[in-house]
Design a protein around this motif. Structure first.
Motif, mmCIF file in Angstrom:
data_model
loop_
_atom_site.group_PDB
_atom_site.id
_atom_site.type_symbol
_atom_site.label_atom_id
_atom_site.label_comp_id
_atom_site.label_asym_id
_atom_site.label_seq_id
_atom_site.Cartn_x
_atom_site.Cartn_y
_atom_site.Cartn_z
ATOM 1 N N SER A 23 -2.587 131.609 8.968
ATOM 2 C CA SER A 23 -3.983 131.842 8.613
ATOM 3 C C SER A 23 -4.399 133.235 9.057
ATOM 4 N N VAL A 24 -5.378 133.796 8.344
ATOM 5 C CA VAL A 24 -5.776 135.180 8.587
ATOM 6 C C VAL A 24 -6.779 135.258 9.733
ATOM 7 N N ALA A 73 -9.122 138.295 11.967
ATOM 8 C CA ALA A 73 -9.596 139.665 11.798
ATOM 9 C C ALA A 73 -9.430 140.500 13.049
ATOM 10 N N THR A 133 -12.258 135.125 14.153
ATOM 11 C CA THR A 133 -11.896 134.807 12.774
ATOM 12 C C THR A 133 -12.963 135.399 11.870
ATOM 13 N N ASP A 145 2.123 140.698 11.010
ATOM 14 C CA ASP A 145 3.326 140.115 10.410
ATOM 15 C C ASP A 145 4.602 140.810 10.881
ATOM 16 N N THR A 202 -6.824 145.494 12.109
ATOM 17 C CA THR A 202 -7.205 144.092 12.080
ATOM 18 C C THR A 202 -6.008 143.199 11.767
ATOM 19 N N TRP A 203 -6.131 141.915 12.135
ATOM 20 C CA TRP A 203 -5.041 140.965 11.914
ATOM 21 C C TRP A 203 -4.698 140.816 10.438
ATOM 22 N N ASP A 204 -5.696 140.928 9.559
ATOM 23 C CA ASP A 204 -5.400 140.824 8.130
ATOM 24 C C ASP A 204 -4.802 142.112 7.577
ATOM 25 N N LYS A 222 -6.167 144.926 6.822
ATOM 26 C CA LYS A 222 -6.944 145.609 5.782
ATOM 27 C C LYS A 222 -7.810 146.746 6.290
#
Length: 438
Positions: free
Chosen positions: A26-27, A29, A42, A329, A372-374, A376
């Motif tokens: 799961s994403v 931020a 999140t 990732d 950020t974790w996503d 972006k």
């Protein structure tokens, strides 16, 4: 439940829940460089907190924690909306949240002062609630607190120096409330503390990061106060002083706080970034003086080893790698170089063979990077140390925000901290408008 209001843009989840979301893909931020023990954001970050060095004659001249609004659609998006000054200049450097994220600890290198801000009651307007001014005394002689790293119910403070201004450093533990618990000195040749030494044990300190599932902690090495408070131009002309920089990383038994191996990593290894995948037992660092990426990894026999795996730039040109950021990732690594103001991106899908895939000049000088974790959004700041920053027109002091699509950085906003009369922006941390985990 922490009992604060909910907002649609972001919320907090506790550390165990955060670990589950990471494992299931799961994403999140939040920043990828955080302690695994800390509650995560999140959704999308609402604020960026910038720990900022004061500049004499600029604004109130003091170090301060600056809040920047990064909420898309906000009328103050991309602008500083609050600053909490601490009074005086203390060489603001690094900091970090407590594990429950209710407080932010920020450190001053020059006089070993630690400032604790409440970020829970009003996250947009952090409030200074405690000052620790006896770090040297309570720690038994450590000096130069270099930020703060969240552990369960406590904070780990790596030091850069000691009361004599020389290099031997320590790891200092406090409760979240600011009470000293313990001091653990880094091993030296004279006092190895039971560690196996590959080449030498110089005792220098810098970063400290934990991989809990393997019960290991890594520390890196920099230099003592007598060097880092000196003007960079003078320092680089002093051949003897230039020999007094760290050449090691230490692998620790984390639970016992026992150094196990002093690894040889020449060239001043700085920031440490552990991989996040549960199958990936490795970390990256960069060396400031030799411009290399290093990998610290566990081999098939269970032994931990360090090796250089890529060149970042020509060391003769002194790009000076400073901060690094590993994607959630574990596939890409951002590396900032101070002297040429450039960020470089490496494909580290194979951590033993990083491949350069992108680079961009961000400004005349460049220091910290937070993503950020996503993956972006990427943020950059400029200041390294007050006496080491460039002068004249090249003394740029900014926070810059970009979007990243895996191929290109696209600008979102820029804040000129000099024009805003705020100072020299250094370390960044992401904030949420709500601390309600529900």
């Amino acid at each position: 439940m922490l009992g604060f209001r909910a907002t649609p843009s972001s919320r907090l989840i506790p550390p165990l829940g955060a670990a589950l979301l990471i494992a299931t893909g799961s994403v999140l931020a939040d920043e990828t460089c955080q302690s695994p023990y800390m509650a995560k954001i999140t959704g999308v970050e609402d604020f960026v907190y910038v720990w900022t060095l004061g500049v004499e004659g600029l604004g109130d001249s003091s170090d301060k924690l600056v809040t920047v609004d990064v909420r898309e659609g906000s009328p103050t998006f991309g602008k500083p909306i609050h600053s909490a000054s601490v009074g005086g200049r203390h060489e603001a450097h690094h900091g970090g949240f407590t594990d429950d994220r209710r407080r932010f600890w920020a450190a001053g290198l020059s006089d070993s002062t630690i400032f604790i801000f409440d970020v829970a009651i009003d996250p947009a307007r952090p409030r200074l609630v405690k000052v620790i001014d006896d770090f040297v005394e309570k720690s038994g002689g450590a000096a130069g607190p270099h930020g703060a790293y969240a552990l369960p119910g406590r904070m780990l403070i790596p030091s850069l120096s000691n009361r004599d201004g020389t290099g031997r450093a320590a790891l200092v533990e406090y409760t979240n409330e600011g009470d000293h618990i313990a001091t653990h000195w880094l091993p030296t040749d004279a006092m190895p503390n039971g560690a196996r030494i590959e080449a030498k044990a110089d005792g220098y300190g810098y970063d400290a990061r934990v991989l809990p599932r393997r019960n290991v902690m890594l520390t890196s090495s920099f230099t003592g106060l007598e060097n880092y408070m000196r003007p960079l131009g003078d320092l680089m002309k002093d051949g003897e002083a230039m020999q007094r920089f760290g050449q090691t990383m230490v692998l620790w038994d984390f639970h016992a706080r026992q150094p196990r191996t002093v690894m040889s990593v020449p060239g001043v290894p700085l920031e440490i970034r552990w991989a996040w995948n549960p199958q990936h037992n490795y970390a990256f660092t960069s060396t400031a003086l030799t411009s290399k990426l290093w990998l610290v990894h566990e081999d098939e026999s269970g032994a931990w080893r360090a090796k250089d795996v890529a060149d970042i730039g020509d060391p003769a040109k002194m790009p000076v790698p400073v901060d690094i950021s590993l994607s959630a990732d574990d596939r890409t690594l951002f590396v900032d170089t101070f002297m040429d103001g450039t960020t470089r991106v490496f494909d580290v899908t194979d951590p033993h063979k990083p491949k350069p895939i992108y680079e961009k000049k961000i400004g005349a000088q460049l220091n910290m990077v937070s993503q950020t974790w996503d993956g972006k959004r990427i943020y950059f700041t400029t200041s390294l140390l007050a006496n080491w920053d460039k002068t004249g027109a090249e003394n740029e002091q900014f926070l810059k925000a970009y979007t990243w699509d895996g191929k290109e950085l696209a600008p979102r906003f820029t804040i000129d901290f000099t024009a805003e009369r705020l100072g020299r922006p250094h370390m960044m941390a992401f904030g949420a408008a709500s601390l309600d985990p529900n």
